[in-house]
Write an enzyme that holds these catalytic residues in place. Structure first.
Site, short mmCIF file in Angstrom:
data_model
loop_
_atom_site.label_atom_id
_atom_site.label_comp_id
_atom_site.label_asym_id
_atom_site.label_seq_id
_atom_site.Cartn_x
_atom_site.Cartn_y
_atom_site.Cartn_z
N GLY A 193 0.57 -0.84 -0.42
CA GLY A 193 -0.06 0.41 -0.17
C GLY A 193 1.02 1.42 0.00
O GLY A 193 1.92 0.99 0.29
N SER A 194 0.40 2.56 -0.43
CA SER A 194 1.02 3.76 -0.74
C SER A 194 1.05 4.39 1.28
O SER A 194 -0.16 4.04 1.44
CB SER A 194 0.71 4.31 -1.64
OG SER A 194 0.98 3.81 -2.79
N GLY A 195 1.13 4.99 1.59
CA GLY A 195 1.27 6.44 2.51
C GLY A 195 3.05 5.87 3.28
O GLY A 195 2.58 6.40 4.49
N HIS A 196 3.70 5.16 3.41
CA HIS A 196 4.80 4.14 3.72
C HIS A 196 5.95 5.51 3.41
O HIS A 196 6.88 4.10 3.56
CB HIS A 196 4.76 2.57 4.21
CG HIS A 196 3.98 2.61 4.46
ND1 HIS A 196 3.40 2.49 5.40
CD2 HIS A 196 3.01 1.36 3.92
CE1 HIS A 196 2.04 1.90 5.57
NE2 HIS A 196 1.99 0.82 4.40
N LYS A 216 5.29 -7.62 2.79
CA LYS A 216 5.39 -7.05 4.84
C LYS A 216 4.07 -8.20 4.86
O LYS A 216 3.30 -8.34 3.74
CB LYS A 216 4.98 -6.45 4.91
CG LYS A 216 6.35 -4.69 4.15
CD LYS A 216 5.63 -3.30 4.70
CE LYS A 216 4.73 -2.52 4.31
NZ LYS A 216 4.02 -2.44 3.08
N ASP A 256 -1.53 -8.69 1.01
CA ASP A 256 -0.47 -8.14 0.15
C ASP A 256 0.30 -9.74 -0.24
O ASP A 256 1.22 -10.15 -1.22
CB ASP A 256 1.06 -7.41 1.07
CG ASP A 256 1.21 -5.92 1.23
OD1 ASP A 256 0.19 -5.65 -0.55
OD2 ASP A 256 0.73 -5.22 2.21
N HIS A 281 -0.52 1.31 9.29
CA HIS A 281 -1.27 1.77 9.07
C HIS A 281 -2.45 2.24 9.50
O HIS A 281 -3.85 2.56 9.58
CB HIS A 281 -2.61 0.79 9.09
CG HIS A 281 -1.59 -0.65 8.02
ND1 HIS A 281 -1.05 -1.18 7.69
CD2 HIS A 281 -1.30 0.03 6.03
CE1 HIS A 281 -0.13 -2.25 6.96
NE2 HIS A 281 -0.70 -0.83 6.09
#
Lengths: 332, 332
Positions: free
Chosen positions: A54-57, A105, A110, A220
């Site tokens: 996911g994005s945001g990391h 991860k 995922d 998250h």
């Protein structure tokens, strides 16, 4: 109230990937359809490395594409896994004829999507191996059938060390094995003084009282098992480090690789303070920090917090860590 | 409410410097008495470079000490100039027999203390030259007798390019001249969606309404001349870029060096979006981004905002920019 520097939040990931590639035009290339970033100069005759999530990391994973680290990083929406089709396209792009290690991860979506992509890749005669990163000690539920520990900042160590192993000419099984060794030896603990806010939202994912710290928070915004009192930096960091020392059974004379990781809006003075506290705490146990990273490498939007990752070093891992790397977010 | 990862706020700077050096033990050294960071391996037979200023803007300046950039960075308290005695000690430490260039952001206290230190250094037969950085276009008051434009993110370009010039063997006057050229050609515009909060305080330096953006904010939280409506990223960045283009009189075919700088808690997705918006805006005017940095390099504690710095490139400056650099915050 937190506002973001975005256009339409639905376009955020696509636009950010475009911005990243525009900022590193000689290093990176974008497949806009499948939303993966790859090296502009494709590597030859080495094991390929693909990661994603996911994005945001950020800078994880796209900021770690380049010589000595990843070949390809696949981006999902904010906090959502990329699809199996995206991962499949990324896995094919990472292949240079010697197979592909997928660094994943440990989150249900995922793991599922990388596994499906790996199986389909096999039909195209691409051998794949998954290295699962599950360093987050706070989510350790012991022997039950749950999803197990989440993957967090140790991913940076796995990607760096597998990257060096692949550049050194190791084969698929060897690169995967060294990655699994790193994952198995690494543990992380995280805390937050304030949650992050989804782009487009006004309010953070959760709120805390002035005397509370979320202890064991996920990247998250997963709530922790418990909250601890807000105290000074030294005491906060000690509380992160103690369970790591116990879990990893680190004795006097051990040399560790440490990551002091900002979760989004911790600023450099705060991270330097956290690093100092870590060194002092380890020093009292006769443990030395042989190598370290201090910065915001695995973030959770603008979450205000810090994580500590420890991995005991030995000669091979130290050499692979020290090997040259050239990516947007990590270079030496 | 913003809480910080600190112990006693009065100890913040001393402890953070200690943490920085512990994190880079082979690269940096700390003079705890005078609160300056210097290279562990002292440079020989080159012009020395010292900079410094108030803390709270990290990685500026201490994160830019190392080969190809600064010899010494002197730290004041948060948002307060170092004393003349500190700067004097730092200037002496930077001297390798060929004189010292002092890189100074244009703030009254900094200018005064560096000037005094330069004068006293002369008594010790150390030649010094000040390069004043005054890139912040929002604080341009024209022809009056005020303090003039403030110094902000262009400082990174001045420190990098003077660093390369010094490593290349240029003499004191030459290094100072190239630094002044960079300062004269660089302009910056900044905006904030939220102010930063002093460590130990609960409340930010100022508050904005949900539809307001502080346009032309300073890196110490100096209020801007005006507020603009909160809009999407593209429109916000355009409003930063347009006055820069006008001021620098950049025409079609110009190649620029650009810094897209986070002011503290802007996260990487936001900065990538800002970079994309910058490229698109310049593209419509036929201006190319030849080199760029995208990240948080000159911060204001946890201020949420972004600045854009532009400097037209030419061959000598591009070569000096591209020269190798190895510091905690900038390496290639």
């Amino acid at each position: 109230m937190r506002r973001s520097i975005v256009n339409d939040p639905d376009d955020l990931v696509a636009e950010a990937l475009e911005g990243l590639v525009l900022s590193h035009p000689t290093m990176l290339e974008l497949d806009a359809e499948h939303r993966y970033i790859s090296r502009k100069q494709k590597a030859r005759d080495k094991v390929g490395l693909v990661s994603g999530g996911g994005s945001g990391h950020e800078p994880l994973h796209s900021g770690f594409v380049g010589t000595g680290m990843l070949d390809v990083a696949v981006s999902g929406a904010v906090f959502a896994s990329p699809t199996a089709l995206q991962v499949l396209a990324g896995t094919k792009a990472a292949d240079a004829g010697r197979g592909v290690v997928q660094i994943v991860k440990n989150y249900t979506g995922d793991v599922l999507n990388f596994r499906i992509a790996g199986e389909i890749s096999g039909d195209d005669a691409i051998d794949t191996e998954i290295v699962l990163v599950d360093d987050d000690l706070a989510s350790d539920t012991g022997e039950d059938d749950g999803p197990g520990r989440r993957g967090t900042a140790a991913t940076v160590i796995v990607e760096k060390i597998c990257g060096a192993a692949a550049e050194n000419g190791m084969d698929l099984q060897q690169v995967a094995a060294v990655g699994r060794t790193v994952a198995q030896r690494s543990r992380t603990m995280s805390l937050a003084l304030a949650a992050g806010t989804h782009p487009g939202d006004d309010e953070p994912q959760f709120t805390l009282d002035a005397d509370e710290v979320e202890f064991g928070v996920g990247i998250h915004g997963e709530r922790a098992q418990r909250r601890i009192p807000f105290t000074g930096a030294d005491e906060l960091i000690e509380q992160l480090v103690d369970p790591l020392l116990e879990e990893l059974e680190l004795g006097r004379g051990t040399e560790v690789l440490a990551i002091v990781n900002g979760l989004g809006s911790a600023y450099p003075l705060e991270l330097s303070l956290a690093a100092r506290a870590l060194h002092r705490r380890l020093d009292t146990d006769g443990i030395t920090v042989g190598r370290s990273l201090v910065g915001s490498y695995v973030t959770s939007l603008d979450m205000h917090g810090v994580s500590i990752t420890l991995m005991p070093l030995e000669d091979e891992l130290r050499e692979l860590w020290d090997a040259p790397v050239r990516t947007p977010a990590l270079t030496w």
